[in-house]
Design a protein around this motif. Structure first.
Motif, PDB file in Angstrom:
ATOM      1  N   LEU A  60      18.186 -20.384  20.641  1.00  0.00           N
ATOM      2  CA  LEU A  60      17.191 -19.339  20.394  1.00  0.00           C
ATOM      3  C   LEU A  60      16.776 -19.219  18.928  1.00  0.00           C
ATOM      4  O   LEU A  60      15.735 -18.635  18.629  1.00  0.00           O
ATOM      5  CB  LEU A  60      17.723 -17.984  20.871  1.00  0.00           C
ATOM      6  CG  LEU A  60      17.831 -17.842  22.382  1.00  0.00           C
ATOM      7  CD1 LEU A  60      18.718 -16.668  22.751  1.00  0.00           C
ATOM      8  CD2 LEU A  60      16.449 -17.690  22.980  1.00  0.00           C
ATOM      9  N   VAL A  61      17.610 -19.708  18.029  1.00  0.00           N
ATOM     10  CA  VAL A  61      17.339 -19.589  16.603  1.00  0.00           C
ATOM     11  C   VAL A  61      17.488 -20.959  15.954  1.00  0.00           C
ATOM     12  O   VAL A  61      18.420 -21.702  16.259  1.00  0.00           O
ATOM     13  CB  VAL A  61      18.306 -18.563  15.946  1.00  0.00           C
ATOM     14  CG1 VAL A  61      18.225 -18.614  14.432  1.00  0.00           C
ATOM     15  CG2 VAL A  61      17.993 -17.158  16.429  1.00  0.00           C
ATOM     16  N   LEU A  62      16.560 -21.247  15.067  1.00  0.00           N
ATOM     17  CA  LEU A  62      16.610 -22.467  14.263  1.00  0.00           C
ATOM     18  C   LEU A  62      16.775 -22.048  12.808  1.00  0.00           C
ATOM     19  O   LEU A  62      16.295 -20.976  12.411  1.00  0.00           O
ATOM     20  CB  LEU A  62      15.328 -23.271  14.442  1.00  0.00           C
ATOM     21  CG  LEU A  62      14.981 -23.651  15.882  1.00  0.00           C
ATOM     22  CD1 LEU A  62      13.577 -24.248  15.944  1.00  0.00           C
ATOM     23  CD2 LEU A  62      16.004 -24.603  16.446  1.00  0.00           C
ATOM     24  N   ASP A  63      17.445 -22.873  12.028  1.00  0.00           N
ATOM     25  CA  ASP A  63      17.601 -22.538  10.616  1.00  0.00           C
ATOM     26  C   ASP A  63      17.277 -23.744   9.754  1.00  0.00           C
ATOM     27  O   ASP A  63      17.269 -24.870  10.228  1.00  0.00           O
ATOM     28  CB  ASP A  63      19.011 -22.019  10.325  1.00  0.00           C
ATOM     29  CG  ASP A  63      20.096 -23.060  10.559  1.00  0.00           C
ATOM     30  OD1 ASP A  63      19.827 -24.101  11.178  1.00  0.00           O
ATOM     31  OD2 ASP A  63      21.233 -22.823  10.121  1.00  0.00           O
ATOM     32  N   ARG A  64      16.985 -23.447   8.496  1.00  0.00           N
ATOM     33  CA  ARG A  64      16.733 -24.504   7.523  1.00  0.00           C
ATOM     34  C   ARG A  64      17.116 -23.987   6.147  1.00  0.00           C
ATOM     35  O   ARG A  64      17.039 -22.797   5.861  1.00  0.00           O
ATOM     36  CB  ARG A  64      15.289 -24.992   7.560  1.00  0.00           C
ATOM     37  CG  ARG A  64      14.275 -23.997   7.039  1.00  0.00           C
ATOM     38  CD  ARG A  64      12.848 -24.541   7.150  1.00  0.00           C
ATOM     39  NE  ARG A  64      11.911 -23.579   6.604  1.00  0.00           N
ATOM     40  CZ  ARG A  64      11.334 -23.692   5.412  1.00  0.00           C
ATOM     41  NH1 ARG A  64      11.586 -24.723   4.637  1.00  0.00           N
ATOM     42  NH2 ARG A  64      10.485 -22.775   4.984  1.00  0.00           N
TER      43      ARG A  64
END
Length: 109
Positions: A60-64
């Motif tokens: 549900l969540v992507l990070d960078r």
């Protein structure tokens, strides 16, 4: 388990009100850093990070990384599984309410 990521079930991930609030915050913004998300809660950075990890495991969540900062964004695609499940029961209740209405109308006659 979710089709999107076998690590975490989407329903399990959204079961917690803090995680639902995180999803809402991310839906309202294109991308947010951890410190901005943390400022929305009365808990520490570590606790918010743990909730974000559960959401990431469910897809549900992507990070960078942007420099020293981690930024998060919503990936709403896994929520389709929840939408489909709710839609099934929405049809179920609509059909049953129509049946009840017909039964009550027949009893009135």
């Amino acid at each position: 388990m979710s089709e999107n990521n076998p690590l975490r079930d989407v329903f399990d991930a959204i079961a917690d009100p803090t995680r639902r609030r995180l999803i809402q915050l991310l839906a309202e913004a294109e991308e947010l850093p951890l410190h901005e998300l943390t400022s929305q809660f009365s808990m520490g950075r570590t606790a918010v990070s743990k909730h974000l990890t559960i959401l990431k495991e469910a897809g549900l969540v992507l990070d960078r990384k942007v420099g020293r900062e981690t930024r998060f964004r919503l990936n709403a695609a896994p929520l389709k599984e929840v939408q489909d499940w709710v839609a099934f029961y929405s049809r179920f209740w609509s059909i049953n309410m129509l049946r009840l209405q017909r039964l009550l109308e027949e009893e009135e006659e």
